[in-house]
Design a protein around this motif. Sequence first.
Motif, PDB file in Angstrom:
ATOM      1  N   LYS A 153       0.395  -0.783   0.181  1.00 26.37           N
ATOM      2  CA  LYS A 153       0.185   0.089   0.348  1.00 26.37           C
ATOM      3  C   LYS A 153       1.377   1.024   0.174  1.00 26.37           C
ATOM      4  N   ASN A 154       1.794   1.087   0.981  1.00 21.99           N
ATOM      5  CA  ASN A 154       3.003   2.225   1.278  1.00 21.99           C
ATOM      6  C   ASN A 154       3.816   2.658   0.049  1.00 21.99           C
ATOM      7  N   ALA A 155       4.210   1.699  -0.687  1.00 22.82           N
ATOM      8  CA  ALA A 155       4.849   2.192  -2.354  1.00 22.82           C
ATOM      9  C   ALA A 155       3.750   2.328  -3.107  1.00 22.82           C
ATOM     10  N   ALA A 156       2.241   1.654  -3.297  1.00 18.97           N
ATOM     11  CA  ALA A 156       2.253   2.306  -5.374  1.00 18.97           C
ATOM     12  C   ALA A 156       1.264   3.514  -4.287  1.00 18.97           C
ATOM     13  N   LEU A 157       0.251   3.934  -3.183  1.00 19.18           N
ATOM     14  CA  LEU A 157       0.273   5.453  -3.352  1.00 19.18           C
ATOM     15  C   LEU A 157       1.150   6.659  -3.693  1.00 19.18           C
ATOM     16  N   PRO A 158       2.329   6.540  -3.427  1.00 17.81           N
ATOM     17  CA  PRO A 158       2.887   7.316  -3.751  1.00 17.81           C
ATOM     18  C   PRO A 158       3.386   7.587  -5.330  1.00 17.81           C
TER      19      PRO A 158
ATOM     20  N   THR B 256      -1.043  13.608  15.715  1.00 15.16           N
ATOM     21  CA  THR B 256      -1.534  15.136  14.774  1.00 15.16           C
ATOM     22  C   THR B 256      -1.199  14.792  13.034  1.00 15.16           C
ATOM     23  N   ARG B 257      -0.049  14.069  13.311  1.00  9.44           N
ATOM     24  CA  ARG B 257       0.539  14.395  11.342  1.00  9.44           C
ATOM     25  C   ARG B 257       0.557  15.553  10.883  1.00  9.44           C
ATOM     26  N   PRO B 258       1.478  16.363  11.658  1.00  7.30           N
ATOM     27  CA  PRO B 258       1.425  18.355  10.643  1.00  7.30           C
ATOM     28  C   PRO B 258       2.037  17.999   9.546  1.00  7.30           C
ATOM     29  N   VAL B 259       1.845  18.635   8.437  1.00 10.59           N
ATOM     30  CA  VAL B 259       2.189  18.509   7.221  1.00 10.59           C
ATOM     31  C   VAL B 259       3.655  19.977   7.515  1.00 10.59           C
ATOM     32  N   ASP B 260       4.260  20.884   8.321  1.00 10.02           N
ATOM     33  CA  ASP B 260       5.142  21.209   8.249  1.00 10.02           C
ATOM     34  C   ASP B 260       6.342  21.518   7.296  1.00 10.02           C
TER      35      ASP B 260
ATOM     36  N   PRO C 149      14.013  18.074   9.169  1.00 12.93           N
ATOM     37  CA  PRO C 149      14.871  18.702  11.180  1.00 12.93           C
ATOM     38  C   PRO C 149      14.399  16.920  12.082  1.00 12.93           C
ATOM     39  N   LYS C 150      13.677  15.885  10.133  1.00 18.02           N
ATOM     40  CA  LYS C 150      12.935  15.033  11.796  1.00 18.02           C
ATOM     41  C   LYS C 150      12.659  14.496   9.950  1.00 18.02           C
ATOM     42  N   VAL C 151      13.069  12.482   9.868  1.00 20.45           N
ATOM     43  CA  VAL C 151      12.565  11.781   8.882  1.00 20.45           C
ATOM     44  C   VAL C 151      11.151  11.758   8.949  1.00 20.45           C
ATOM     45  N   SER C 152      10.776  12.052   7.437  1.00 23.78           N
ATOM     46  CA  SER C 152       9.691  11.361   7.105  1.00 23.78           C
ATOM     47  C   SER C 152       9.512  11.520   6.133  1.00 23.78           C
ATOM     48  N   VAL C 153       8.531   9.916   5.726  1.00 23.89           N
ATOM     49  CA  VAL C 153       8.628   9.251   4.511  1.00 23.89           C
ATOM     50  C   VAL C 153       7.757  10.194   3.807  1.00 23.89           C
ATOM     51  N   GLY C 154       6.623  10.568   3.997  1.00 23.66           N
ATOM     52  CA  GLY C 154       6.019  11.570   3.229  1.00 23.66           C
ATOM     53  C   GLY C 154       6.772  12.719   2.600  1.00 23.66           C
ATOM     54  N   ALA C 155       7.290  13.208   3.264  1.00 23.26           N
ATOM     55  CA  ALA C 155       7.912  14.536   2.861  1.00 23.26           C
ATOM     56  C   ALA C 155       8.913  14.141   1.719  1.00 23.26           C
TER      57      ALA C 155
ATOM     58  N   PRO D  25      10.205  -1.251  12.354  1.00 24.92           N
ATOM     59  CA  PRO D  25       8.608  -0.041  11.366  1.00 24.92           C
ATOM     60  C   PRO D  25       7.263  -0.220  13.090  1.00 24.92           C
ATOM     61  N   THR D  26       7.329   1.183  12.694  1.00 21.96           N
ATOM     62  CA  THR D  26       6.447   1.548  13.277  1.00 21.96           C
ATOM     63  C   THR D  26       4.442   1.150  13.092  1.00 21.96           C
ATOM     64  N   ASP D  27       4.932   0.736  11.669  1.00 27.25           N
ATOM     65  CA  ASP D  27       3.767   0.068  11.505  1.00 27.25           C
ATOM     66  C   ASP D  27       3.431  -1.353  11.727  1.00 27.25           C
TER      67      ASP D  27
ATOM     68  N   THR E 108       8.369   5.212  18.813  1.00 30.35           N
ATOM     69  CA  THR E 108       8.966   6.455  19.230  1.00 30.35           C
ATOM     70  C   THR E 108       9.062   7.712  18.092  1.00 30.35           C
ATOM     71  N   ILE E 109       7.823   6.639  16.903  1.00 28.72           N
ATOM     72  CA  ILE E 109       6.914   7.538  16.510  1.00 28.72           C
ATOM     73  C   ILE E 109       5.816   8.495  16.098  1.00 28.72           C
ATOM     74  N   PHE E 110       5.162   8.061  16.365  1.00 32.92           N
ATOM     75  CA  PHE E 110       3.945   9.527  16.271  1.00 32.92           C
ATOM     76  C   PHE E 110       3.087   8.504  18.023  1.00 32.92           C
TER      77      PHE E 110
ATOM     78  N   ASN F  45       0.138   9.145  19.224  1.00 32.70           N
ATOM     79  CA  ASN F  45      -0.589   8.342  20.007  1.00 32.70           C
ATOM     80  C   ASN F  45      -1.314   6.506  19.495  1.00 32.70           C
ATOM     81  N   ARG F  46      -0.269   6.417  19.481  1.00 32.21           N
ATOM     82  CA  ARG F  46       0.162   4.612  18.159  1.00 32.21           C
ATOM     83  C   ARG F  46      -0.548   3.641  19.365  1.00 32.21           C
ATOM     84  N   PHE F  47      -1.386   4.282  20.353  1.00 28.57           N
ATOM     85  CA  PHE F  47      -1.102   2.497  21.900  1.00 28.57           C
ATOM     86  C   PHE F  47      -2.566   2.392  21.766  1.00 28.57           C
TER      87      PHE F  47
END
Length: 429
Positions: free
Chosen positions: A22-27, A130-134, A170-176, A314-316, A337-339, A341-343
């Motif tokens: 999924k996470n390859a197909a989308l981009p 919260t997953r910001p897009v800064d 400043p932080k690792v982001s897959v999407g960015a 992986p967090t996933d 450590t990634i998200f 609220n992932r509990f």
Amino acid sequence: MDRIRIRGGNPLNGTIPISGAKNAALPLMISSLLTDDQLTLENVPHLADVEQLIRILTNHGVDYTVAGKRAGQSTASGRTIHFSARNIVDTVAPYELVSKMRASFWVIGPLLARMGRAKVSLPGGCAIGTRPVDLFIDGLRKLGATIEIEGGYAIADAKGGLVGDRFVFPKVSVGATHVLMMAASLAKGETVLENAAREPEVVDLANCLNAMGARIEGAGTATITITGVSQLSGARHAVLPDRIETGTYAMAVAMAGGAVTLTNTRSALLDTALGALKDAGASIRDTPEGIHVTRNGGGIQPVDVVTDPFPGFPTDLQAQFMGLMTRANGTSHITETIFENRFMHVQELARLGAKISLSGQTAKVEGVPVLKGAPVMATDLRASVSLVIAGLVAEGETEVHRVYHLDRGFERLEEKLTACGADIDRISS
Ligand SMILES: CC(=O)N[C@H]1[C@@H](OP(=O)(O)OP(=O)(O)OC[C@H]2O[C@@H](n3ccc(=O)[nH]c3=O)[C@H](O)[C@@H]2O)O[C@H](CO)[C@@H](O)[C@@H]1O
Ligand SMILES: C=C(OP(=O)(O)O)C(=O)O
């Protein structure tokens, strides 16, 4: 609303075909916006998120056709989809479409690079954080775009074209990383991305973009160099195997016991997670078909894990591993450590009898000898499948509600598990 019913206790034996990621197909699908030529993607998984992205791309003017299956092709094979963005008719990605799926925000990169403008709804937060897009906005501004946030939209402009530059995340982001790689492919000059994400899906996107004529070097390392080209052409590319689906079924086997071969996948995509599974007592070996996972006899050992960007754990797969650890012979600690609220799965696993306490970003999981079936609620994609894993060994019946979360990322889950002997079915109502 559909729900999934599992009667626990059966081991898993057989073969599970792994789908395209999924996470390859989308981009990859989003990259079709970068060219007026045809992009053909093979091994595209049949998932709710893929269907939702098709709606979004169609709204921008992308035509698509789904190729039929060839004789002899198994039902497990992913689909081949042809995308053609010859005419982009709309550079607006509206709230109604973007709010349903975070990755749809990523259209901002190709639209800006090819059309010089984009108006994309902010994706908003979700159950896991919260997953910001800064980082997207800072990175695209570094390439010369002007971006204003107005009325819940990012309104981006680069009429004179994007210009390559150096951007340090400043932080690792897959999407960015995906978005800046796509945007920089059509920018003037050279872009250097530092502290870029190293996930296999980033490499898959870079390989596809290079097949389209882009000049990207270093994908899979922390420094990616992109030399912009004036236009990209079509290409044919097969979507990478889903490493999260691979890890999920490997954890299901470790939980239920048995012996399963995961086909169409490879262990190099998830070494750290498979290492943790081996420590927990599973035997894992590569075969010509894929990965063979067994756990016969011995119990589940407690293992501590900390989620991290690739190549870390992986967090996933964090929720699924926690599901497994609920039955370990001892106490484990799982740190996210990634998200932030992932509990959300903790309280649902507790309904099945799991003993888990939270302290900040760490869950302490005290293994119990028995889980007992109960009605539980899926709260997000990976949380929902952790409940399925626990349900595979819970005594009696477990019913997982809100299955639409699961359908975002797991193709034919009940079918794949039933084929290996699990007592699991979907109840539609
Ligand atoms: C469709 C897809 O591929 N989703 C995956 C992708 O999500 P996604 O690409 O959204 O995740 P990111 O890698 O961007 O997020 C990592 C961290 O960075 C933060 N962040 C991100 C961007 C930003 O502009 N500002 C910011 O602070 C996020 O809130 C998070 O805390 O990578 C995640 C981390 O491996 C996975 O869990 C998701 O399954
Ligand atoms: C968090 C996930 O997806 P998304 O980024 O699309 O929400 C995921 O795949 O686990």
